[in-house]
Design a protein around this motif. Structure first.
Motif, short mmCIF file in Angstrom:
data_model
loop_
_atom_site.label_atom_id
_atom_site.label_comp_id
_atom_site.label_asym_id
_atom_site.label_seq_id
_atom_site.Cartn_x
_atom_site.Cartn_y
_atom_site.Cartn_z
N ILE A 31 0.84 -1.19 0.00
CA ILE A 31 0.00 0.00 0.00
C ILE A 31 0.88 1.25 0.00
CG2 ILE A 31 -1.78 1.30 1.24
CD1 ILE A 31 -2.69 -1.29 2.50
N VAL A 32 0.56 2.18 -0.86
CA VAL A 32 1.22 3.49 -0.85
C VAL A 32 0.49 4.36 0.16
CG1 VAL A 32 1.86 5.50 -2.21
CG2 VAL A 32 1.93 3.24 -3.26
N TYR A 33 1.16 4.67 1.25
CA TYR A 33 0.53 5.37 2.38
C TYR A 33 0.98 6.83 2.40
CZ TYR A 33 -1.32 5.90 7.11
OH TYR A 33 -2.03 6.30 8.22
N ASP A 34 0.03 7.73 2.64
CA ASP A 34 0.30 9.17 2.50
C ASP A 34 0.51 9.90 3.82
OD1 ASP A 34 -2.25 8.99 3.45
OD2 ASP A 34 -3.18 10.23 1.89
N ASN A 35 0.56 9.17 4.92
CA ASN A 35 0.76 9.82 6.22
C ASN A 35 2.01 9.23 6.87
OD1 ASN A 35 0.60 11.09 8.68
ND2 ASN A 35 -1.53 10.54 9.09
N VAL A 36 3.16 9.82 6.54
CA VAL A 36 4.43 9.26 7.01
C VAL A 36 4.62 9.44 8.51
CG1 VAL A 36 5.56 9.49 4.79
CG2 VAL A 36 5.62 11.41 6.42
N GLU A 37 3.86 10.33 9.13
CA GLU A 37 4.00 10.53 10.57
C GLU A 37 3.58 9.29 11.34
OE1 GLU A 37 5.28 12.97 12.36
OE2 GLU A 37 5.92 13.97 10.50
N LEU A 38 2.64 8.54 10.79
CA LEU A 38 2.12 7.36 11.50
C LEU A 38 2.97 6.12 11.31
CD1 LEU A 38 -1.75 7.64 11.03
CD2 LEU A 38 -0.34 8.41 12.94
N ILE A 39 3.99 6.19 10.47
CA ILE A 39 4.81 4.99 10.26
C ILE A 39 5.90 4.86 11.32
CG2 ILE A 39 4.40 5.06 7.78
CD1 ILE A 39 7.23 6.14 7.44
N LYS A 40 5.99 5.83 12.22
CA LYS A 40 6.95 5.74 13.31
C LYS A 40 6.56 4.58 14.24
CE LYS A 40 7.87 10.72 13.30
NZ LYS A 40 7.82 11.97 14.09
N PRO A 41 7.53 3.89 14.82
CA PRO A 41 7.22 2.75 15.71
C PRO A 41 6.28 3.12 16.85
CG PRO A 41 9.56 2.79 15.17
CD PRO A 41 8.98 4.07 14.62
N ASP A 42 6.40 4.35 17.38
CA ASP A 42 5.54 4.76 18.50
C ASP A 42 4.08 4.91 18.08
OD1 ASP A 42 7.81 4.82 20.04
OD2 ASP A 42 8.11 6.98 19.82
N ASN A 43 3.83 5.10 16.78
CA ASN A 43 2.47 5.31 16.29
C ASN A 43 1.90 4.08 15.58
OD1 ASN A 43 2.57 8.00 17.19
ND2 ASN A 43 3.44 8.71 15.24
N LYS A 44 2.44 2.91 15.89
CA LYS A 44 2.01 1.70 15.19
C LYS A 44 0.53 1.41 15.38
CE LYS A 44 3.06 -3.18 14.47
NZ LYS A 44 3.95 -4.33 14.84
N LEU A 45 0.03 1.56 16.60
CA LEU A 45 -1.38 1.30 16.85
C LEU A 45 -2.27 2.26 16.08
CD1 LEU A 45 -1.35 0.58 20.70
CD2 LEU A 45 -1.43 -1.06 18.81
N LEU A 46 -1.86 3.53 16.02
CA LEU A 46 -2.63 4.51 15.24
C LEU A 46 -2.59 4.16 13.74
CD1 LEU A 46 -1.52 7.82 17.01
CD2 LEU A 46 -3.67 6.58 17.29
#
Length: 213
Positions: A147-162
């Motif tokens: 999947i090409v994902y457009d929200n790179v802020e959420l790919i951080k390990p701390d934001n995995k659940l989000l």
């Protein structure tokens, strides 16, 4: 001499008719009672029945030549390289396709010295096994999709659940794990691989390449 030829001809016609009836009943059960109630695809019914009937006719007409085994394997190999290029055919549909081809071969070339009992038993085993395997609903496949994902802020390990929650909302799939493949900060997008469980191995989410086509 003529009487013997007439008797032989009548016997051949009777044998062909019996084999045709067994094959017809088997393909109707396989396609009409096992495949269609589960998949609801009328287009494949046309292909399955047509390949079975044509294969049965070819093997019946040419099977009298003393090359039965080599002929059968050669014909099966020929069908095995066939690909449907206009649509994506699933592994399960291909399994049904080979089942239909195999039934045509078995019913046209198998020996019937025991009075068709072994032939009927082989057909019954194939049909019962297909029915049982088709109803294994408790088994699930772990599928993955890029999947090409457009929200790179959420790919951080701390934001995995989000990230998982956002992907579930966008795709409608119960995604349980993700893997970051690459990140393009110039375009502010990331390529990720999403993992989800499904009863069928299907490509449910179009990729960017599919969209361009």
């Amino acid at each position: 001499m003529e009487n013997e030829e007439v008797v032989t001809s009548a016997f051949n016609i009777a044998a062909f008719s019996n084999r045709a009836i067994i094959d017809f009943i088997s393909i109707i059960i396989l396609v009409g009672l096992i495949y269609y109630p589960k998949h609801k695809n009328k287009d494949f019914i046309f292909n399955f029945v047509l390949f079975n009937v044509v294969n049965f006719m070819i093997c019946s007409l040419l099977g009298a030549v003393k090359i039965k085994i080599g002929f059968a394997f050669g014909l099966f190999a020929m069908f095995s390289i066939i690909r449907y290029r206009t649509i994506a055919i699933s592994i399960k549909d291909m399994g049904y396709f080979f089942g239909c081809v195999a039934l045509g071969m078995i019913n046209s070339l198998a020996s019937v010295d025991d009075g068709y009992y072994l032939l009927i038993a082989c057909n019954a085993v194939i049909l019962i096994l297909t029915f049982c395997l088709e109803r294994l609903d408790f088994l699930k496949n772990e599928n993955s999709k890029d999947i090409v994902y457009d929200n790179v802020e959420l790919i951080k390990p701390d934001n995995k659940l989000l990230l998982l929650e956002d992907l579930k909302i966008r795709t409608g799939l119960n995604i349980h794990n993700v893997e970051v493949i690459s990140i393009d900060y110039l375009k502010d997008v990331a390529l990720i691989k999403a993992y989800y469980f499904s009863k069928e191995s299907l490509n449910l989410i179009p990729t960017s390449k599919d969209s361009d086509d």
